[in-house]
Design an enzyme around this catalytic site. Structure first.
Site, PDB file in Angstrom:
ATOM      1  N   LYS A   9       0.823  -1.208   0.000  1.00  0.00           N
ATOM      2  CA  LYS A   9       0.000   0.000   0.000  1.00  0.00           C
ATOM      3  C   LYS A   9       0.865   1.270   0.000  1.00  0.00           C
ATOM      4  CE  LYS A   9      -3.919  -2.114   2.411  1.00  0.00           C
ATOM      5  NZ  LYS A   9      -4.819  -1.968   3.586  1.00  0.00           N
ATOM      6  N   PHE A  57     -15.986   2.883   5.995  1.00  0.00           N
ATOM      7  CA  PHE A  57     -14.580   3.199   5.720  1.00  0.00           C
ATOM      8  C   PHE A  57     -14.268   3.332   4.227  1.00  0.00           C
ATOM      9  CE2 PHE A  57     -14.933  -1.440   6.244  1.00  0.00           C
ATOM     10  CZ  PHE A  57     -14.440  -1.874   5.021  1.00  0.00           C
ATOM     11  N   ARG A  85      -1.847 -14.587   3.778  1.00  0.00           N
ATOM     12  CA  ARG A  85      -2.658 -13.934   4.808  1.00  0.00           C
ATOM     13  C   ARG A  85      -2.032 -14.140   6.193  1.00  0.00           C
ATOM     14  NH1 ARG A  85      -6.729 -11.335   3.242  1.00  0.00           N
ATOM     15  NH2 ARG A  85      -7.817 -11.322   5.243  1.00  0.00           N
ATOM     16  N   THR A  91      -5.935  -7.764   9.941  1.00  0.00           N
ATOM     17  CA  THR A  91      -6.152  -6.423   9.381  1.00  0.00           C
ATOM     18  C   THR A  91      -5.817  -5.349  10.400  1.00  0.00           C
ATOM     19  OG1 THR A  91      -7.862  -7.280   7.922  1.00  0.00           O
ATOM     20  CG2 THR A  91      -7.859  -4.903   8.310  1.00  0.00           C
ATOM     21  N   ARG A 102       2.117  -6.821   9.217  1.00  0.00           N
ATOM     22  CA  ARG A 102       1.311  -5.752   9.809  1.00  0.00           C
ATOM     23  C   ARG A 102       1.706  -5.460  11.254  1.00  0.00           C
ATOM     24  NH1 ARG A 102      -4.286  -7.716   6.972  1.00  0.00           N
ATOM     25  NH2 ARG A 102      -4.070  -6.479   5.060  1.00  0.00           N
ATOM     26  N   ASN A 112      -1.885  -0.250   6.965  1.00  0.00           N
ATOM     27  CA  ASN A 112      -1.350  -1.515   7.467  1.00  0.00           C
ATOM     28  C   ASN A 112      -0.435  -2.206   6.453  1.00  0.00           C
ATOM     29  OD1 ASN A 112      -3.233  -2.482   5.656  1.00  0.00           O
ATOM     30  ND2 ASN A 112      -4.505  -3.503   7.188  1.00  0.00           N
ATOM     31  N   HIS A 115      -2.030  -5.513   1.356  1.00  0.00           N
ATOM     32  CA  HIS A 115      -3.351  -6.092   1.086  1.00  0.00           C
ATOM     33  C   HIS A 115      -3.117  -7.463   0.487  1.00  0.00           C
ATOM     34  CE1 HIS A 115      -7.391  -6.603  -0.708  1.00  0.00           C
ATOM     35  NE2 HIS A 115      -6.707  -7.148  -1.706  1.00  0.00           N
TER      36      HIS A 115
END
Length: 139
Positions: A9, A57, A85, A91, A102, A112, A115
């Site tokens: 991100k 959000f 994951r 998350t 994260r 974070n 993705h």
């Protein structure tokens, strides 16, 4: 072999974490079969996160994801979705396990760092959103 999408991100790119994310992917044995840096437009971010359109959000997420460059990657490997994951962590970075991306690098729930697709159908949509078949170097 399973495929999944990874996004570093804008916060991860800005903070110089691309190499660290790639290092962890490779250490986990996930193969990067496509990779590029892009700057999503607001419309692209809204299309990508359309499933969240009615969520509170949505506005802040799409604004954030179009605020700077991101790195999108297609990962391949056995159980790639679950393995990535697990490597990312929860998350909410405060709930993420020690040693996850994260937990180690996120600064808030939205910022974070990464993705990842959450299911095979989602992965297929997300990969197709950013890559055409000629850009993917799989077997």
């Amino acid at each position: 072999m399973e495929r999944t999408l990874s996004i570093v991100k804008p916060d991860g790119v800005e903070r110089g974490l691309i190499g660290e994310v790639v290092r962890r992917l490779e250490k986990e044995g996930l193969k990067i079969i496509a990779m590029k840096m892009i700057h999503m437009t607001r419309a692209q971010a809204e299309g990508f996160y359309a499933v969240h359109r009615e969520r509170p959000f949505f506005e802040s997420l799409t604004t954030f994801m179009s605020s700077g460059p991101v790195v999108v990657m297609v990962l391949e490997g056995e159980d790639a979705i679950l393995r990535y994951r697990t490597l990312m962590g929860a998350t909410n970075y405060k709930d993420a396990a020690e040693g996850t991306i994260r937990r180690d690098f996120a600064t808030e729930i939205e910022r974070n760092v990464v993705h990842g697709s959450d299911a095979p159908d989602t992965a297929a949509f997300e990969i197709g959103y950013f890559f055409n078949s000629f850009e993917i170097m799989g077997r």
